[in-house]
Scaffold this motif. Sequence first.
Motif, mmCIF file in Angstrom:
data_model
loop_
_atom_site.group_PDB
_atom_site.id
_atom_site.type_symbol
_atom_site.label_atom_id
_atom_site.label_comp_id
_atom_site.label_asym_id
_atom_site.label_seq_id
_atom_site.Cartn_x
_atom_site.Cartn_y
_atom_site.Cartn_z
ATOM 1 N N THR A 88 -7.626 8.087 1.185
ATOM 2 C CA THR A 88 -9.104 7.672 0.796
ATOM 3 C C THR A 88 -9.866 8.769 1.827
ATOM 4 O O THR A 88 -9.803 9.175 2.997
ATOM 5 C CB THR A 88 -9.395 6.276 1.316
ATOM 6 O OG1 THR A 88 -8.516 5.399 0.617
ATOM 7 C CG2 THR A 88 -10.782 5.993 0.745
ATOM 8 N N THR A 96 -10.557 -0.071 1.092
ATOM 9 C CA THR A 96 -9.821 0.306 -0.206
ATOM 10 C C THR A 96 -9.277 -0.621 -0.778
ATOM 11 O O THR A 96 -8.846 -0.927 -1.876
ATOM 12 C CB THR A 96 -8.699 1.416 0.429
ATOM 13 O OG1 THR A 96 -9.542 2.705 1.139
ATOM 14 C CG2 THR A 96 -8.175 2.130 -0.492
ATOM 15 N N VAL A 147 0.755 -0.960 0.011
ATOM 16 C CA VAL A 147 -0.067 0.093 -0.074
ATOM 17 C C VAL A 147 1.043 1.082 -0.174
ATOM 18 O O VAL A 147 1.823 1.407 0.815
ATOM 19 C CB VAL A 147 -0.896 0.026 1.223
ATOM 20 C CG1 VAL A 147 -1.972 1.243 1.202
ATOM 21 C CG2 VAL A 147 -1.687 -1.126 1.226
ATOM 22 N N ASP A 167 -0.623 -3.580 -10.245
ATOM 23 C CA ASP A 167 -1.203 -2.678 -9.652
ATOM 24 C C ASP A 167 -2.865 -3.005 -9.631
ATOM 25 O O ASP A 167 -3.579 -3.180 -10.702
ATOM 26 C CB ASP A 167 -1.169 -1.227 -10.655
ATOM 27 C CG ASP A 167 -1.717 -0.065 -9.807
ATOM 28 O OD1 ASP A 167 -2.327 -0.172 -8.503
ATOM 29 O OD2 ASP A 167 -1.658 1.072 -10.700
ATOM 30 N N LYS A 182 -12.617 3.894 -3.480
ATOM 31 C CA LYS A 182 -11.752 4.267 -4.505
ATOM 32 C C LYS A 182 -10.790 5.166 -3.764
ATOM 33 O O LYS A 182 -11.105 6.468 -3.344
ATOM 34 C CB LYS A 182 -12.088 4.528 -5.950
ATOM 35 C CG LYS A 182 -13.183 3.857 -6.602
ATOM 36 C CD LYS A 182 -12.419 2.835 -7.407
ATOM 37 C CE LYS A 182 -13.654 1.697 -7.967
ATOM 38 N NZ LYS A 182 -13.668 0.718 -7.254
ATOM 39 N N PRO A 183 -9.425 4.905 -3.734
ATOM 40 C CA PRO A 183 -8.250 6.002 -3.254
ATOM 41 C C PRO A 183 -8.674 7.238 -3.980
ATOM 42 O O PRO A 183 -8.723 7.038 -5.284
ATOM 43 C CB PRO A 183 -7.261 5.351 -2.993
ATOM 44 C CG PRO A 183 -7.214 4.271 -4.164
ATOM 45 C CD PRO A 183 -8.598 3.831 -4.234
ATOM 46 N N THR A 219 -5.147 -0.932 -7.937
ATOM 47 C CA THR A 219 -5.713 0.319 -7.234
ATOM 48 C C THR A 219 -7.152 0.422 -8.467
ATOM 49 O O THR A 219 -7.029 0.380 -9.501
ATOM 50 C CB THR A 219 -4.802 1.516 -7.518
ATOM 51 O OG1 THR A 219 -3.491 0.965 -7.129
ATOM 52 C CG2 THR A 219 -5.331 2.514 -6.539
ATOM 53 N N VAL A 245 -1.528 5.900 0.187
ATOM 54 C CA VAL A 245 -3.087 5.988 -0.002
ATOM 55 C C VAL A 245 -3.916 6.947 0.876
ATOM 56 O O VAL A 245 -3.818 7.118 2.049
ATOM 57 C CB VAL A 245 -3.580 4.566 0.307
ATOM 58 C CG1 VAL A 245 -5.212 4.550 0.331
ATOM 59 C CG2 VAL A 245 -3.056 3.648 -1.096
ATOM 60 N N SER A 302 -1.465 4.089 -4.673
ATOM 61 C CA SER A 302 -1.633 2.776 -5.183
ATOM 62 C C SER A 302 -1.631 1.493 -4.213
ATOM 63 O O SER A 302 -1.273 1.613 -3.144
ATOM 64 C CB SER A 302 -0.549 2.839 -6.100
ATOM 65 O OG SER A 302 0.708 2.382 -5.724
ATOM 66 N N VAL A 303 -2.352 0.749 -4.740
ATOM 67 C CA VAL A 303 -2.452 -0.528 -4.120
ATOM 68 C C VAL A 303 -1.895 -1.675 -4.894
ATOM 69 O O VAL A 303 -2.186 -1.729 -6.216
ATOM 70 C CB VAL A 303 -3.753 -0.959 -3.655
ATOM 71 C CG1 VAL A 303 -3.769 -2.393 -2.728
ATOM 72 C CG2 VAL A 303 -4.386 0.094 -2.542
ATOM 73 N N ARG A 304 -0.613 -2.316 -4.748
ATOM 74 C CA ARG A 304 0.081 -3.370 -5.556
ATOM 75 C C ARG A 304 -0.292 -4.768 -4.847
ATOM 76 O O ARG A 304 -0.066 -4.884 -3.527
ATOM 77 C CB ARG A 304 1.447 -2.911 -5.945
ATOM 78 C CG ARG A 304 1.547 -1.463 -6.583
ATOM 79 C CD ARG A 304 2.945 -1.447 -6.958
ATOM 80 N NE ARG A 304 3.493 -2.305 -7.867
ATOM 81 C CZ ARG A 304 3.465 -2.184 -9.134
ATOM 82 N NH1 ARG A 304 2.617 -1.300 -9.487
ATOM 83 N NH2 ARG A 304 4.063 -2.950 -9.832
#
Lengths: 299, 302, 240
Positions: free
Chosen positions: C9, C46, C4, C64, C52-53, C66, C7, C57-59
């Motif tokens: 949100t 999230t 993460v 990815d 949605k952030p 996100t 991020v 990014s969320v990997r």
Amino acid sequence: MVDFIQNCLDGVMVGSSYALLAIGFTLIFGVMRRLNLSYGPSIMLGAFVGTLVYLEFQMGGFAVAVATVIGAVLAGIYVERLCFWAIRQGAAVASMVSSFAIWMQLEEIVTVFFPERTYPFPPLADRTAIEIGPFFLKLENLIMFACAAGLTVLLQVLLYRTRFGLALRAVSENPRAARFMGINIGRVTFWAFALASALGGVAAYLIIGTDAQITPLFGLWATFKGLIAMMLGGMGSIPGAILGGLLLGVVEAQSTWYLGTEYRDLAAYALLFLFLVFRPGGLMGQVAAERERAALRRV
Amino acid sequence: MDPYLVSVLSNIGMISFIALSAYLLLLTGEISFGQQAYFAISAYGSGIATAMWGWPFWAGLLWGATLAGLAATLVAIPTLRLRGLYFSIATLAFAEMVRLVFEIFTYQVEIDGELVGPDGSDGFRDIRYIYDSNVTAFEYMLVIYGLLALVLIGFFVLERARLGSVFRMIGEDPMLTEMQGLNATAYKVLAAAMAGVIAGIGGGLYAHLTTYVEPKIFNVMLGVHSLAYGLIGGLGTALGPLLGVGIDIGFLESIRAISGYRMIVFGGLVAVLLIIRPRGILDEATVHWLRRRWRRWIHAQD
Amino acid sequence: MLEVQDVVTAYGKIEALKGVTLRVGEGQITCLLGPNGAGKTTLMLTITGILKPRRGSVRFHDKDITGQAPGGIVRAGIALVPENRLVFPEMTVAENLRAGAYSRTGSAASEIANDMEAMYNRFPRLRERSTQMAGTLSGGEQQMLSVARALMARPKLLLMDEPSLGLAPMIVEEIFQIVRDLHKDGTSIFLVEQNAHMALQVAHHFYLLEQGRVTFDGTPGEMAEDEVIQRAYLGTRQTA
């Protein structure tokens, strides 16, 4: 006594069509927790599409039924996109009022294209009656009952034996948890609407077929019959919708026979009012209502 | 004044009462489909009083509004325990019962050789008090708007008083209200009674303007319309429902070009409006903003 | 395996997460601590794609994810055991499990049946109750069902949002045993907890989330030594 039983039989036959309308209502209410007042008018529009096919292309029976269902589904999708999908989740009142506005719109669209108001519709069957002992059953009512029963069984299979049915029930029980399972709520809602409209289309074809004529007033009629039957049975419950529809049919038949036509609707509304005051969960929803109340107390 | 304009304005005025009635309940978070019941009860009640019992107009109107308020209270006590949709459907069921009872209700007396009084589905003719007293349509319009102004002043006082904020608080969160030691149900019954009286005033005025009422006027369409007016015009102020009525009856009715398609246009407009503004044109945020602007403008003048 | 990165949100104007960065290692139990309202659930929502952030990014497995739809994220291998269990009360236990496998469009029915069998072996009490409505189960049983339901998606990473919330100490013990067993079987776990004592016994790495920011990042040993955490989360008997 013979009269009473005869009325019950008639009531159950007619009530089976109310049950279909109530199932449509309850499916939509179940997944959305919002009321679609435009349900009746959208299937009424479908029935006028059927009428068009009947009058313009001289096609009968099956083709008219298919046209009615297609028309109802398209109108239902229009309502879903405009009044429910486009309005954010929290605004339940806005959705309801919006569906009312579209009701007015659909009714006027029909009167613009069909200015005569009353139009013929292909009759479901010849006006014959079947005699069983001292009782009479009208053939058209029997067909209506058989179709409604068959559809209910099909629906049961769809809801309890398919992946879509699982998703639909998950969304109506707990939309939040359903999303965690990866269920796309928007898509399920869309198809639930389409399914409810298709059921409504069939119901419209059966009901209007027994009258052999159609007016734009059918929209209002269908919304209220479906709504009353759903409330009597318990909101969001399919067995409830079936029982509610049958009960409504029987009460109407009995009150017409013993009190007179002018008391028929009065009896139906009085029953609804009493149910709401003394048993708000309806025939089947009592358990759910109790649980909801208990949950409220706990907070 | 042009008679057509007078009749349109009178109509707007009368329908405003029932729209305000539905709006008052919306403030407390309750959706009523059935305010037309109280409109109808007062229309019949006040009509019977003036046309059959020979009461003066004001007494008849007061009697009609009182009846409506009483009926609303009696209905509210068992139904307001219900939440949300259950309450809405109960109001609908009650209103339809009232209409269907008027469809069979017959009570006539002979006056000057003619039968006067409600006659089931044929309705109730000759509520002629206003015409017999030589009140002109314009004067009657002033009566309507005078009463409407009184009701509106009542609303503005309410908005500033504690009762108004309690109503809004119940609408936002009934549980929170209960936790503050306030009996939310009792307040809702009070709101329902007030709403019944307001609808009743409109009903009494209506019966005497048209001189003729029939049960089918008081169908559920009237009820849902009056509910819709508040939501179109906005829930932020009592002027919202009036704006809604004005848009529907005043604006759209006067555009002849769309006469045959009025509902197609109106329905579509409302649907789109509710997407953009789910709490109407004059919603709480807008009203708040307008008030601030207004105050700033007043300050600038000093 | 899960990264993460910064991020943010927000709900309207209010930012619930103000730039959160953390990573969950493969084969580990990672624990997120934090007070109510710190944004723990927001972070879970999230990661699972429900929120949605606004930024960051969320990997997952270097891909990815996100802003992907929740269904896609479940298919990618992340399943959530939600806060308050959220079983489907009017569906049977078996149907609840089947709903958990909803996103496995590629699996044959027999494969899903096998997995259900595996869940019944792991949680024998669920087998006894397989035809009962989930709403009739006890709190602990519902929590087991909720875990089993999430496992039906065959996740590589299991997110658990406060699994001990509102359960009796005995049951909490049982739930943490399940967490250990799952870890032993090779599932990576990201655990949100308020019960720091229990978490200390199972987790390999800790994060502390406060007011939308990560304020601590370290091993259980480092955490036990950190004075602030000592006072706020582990609390000696005198201060409590």
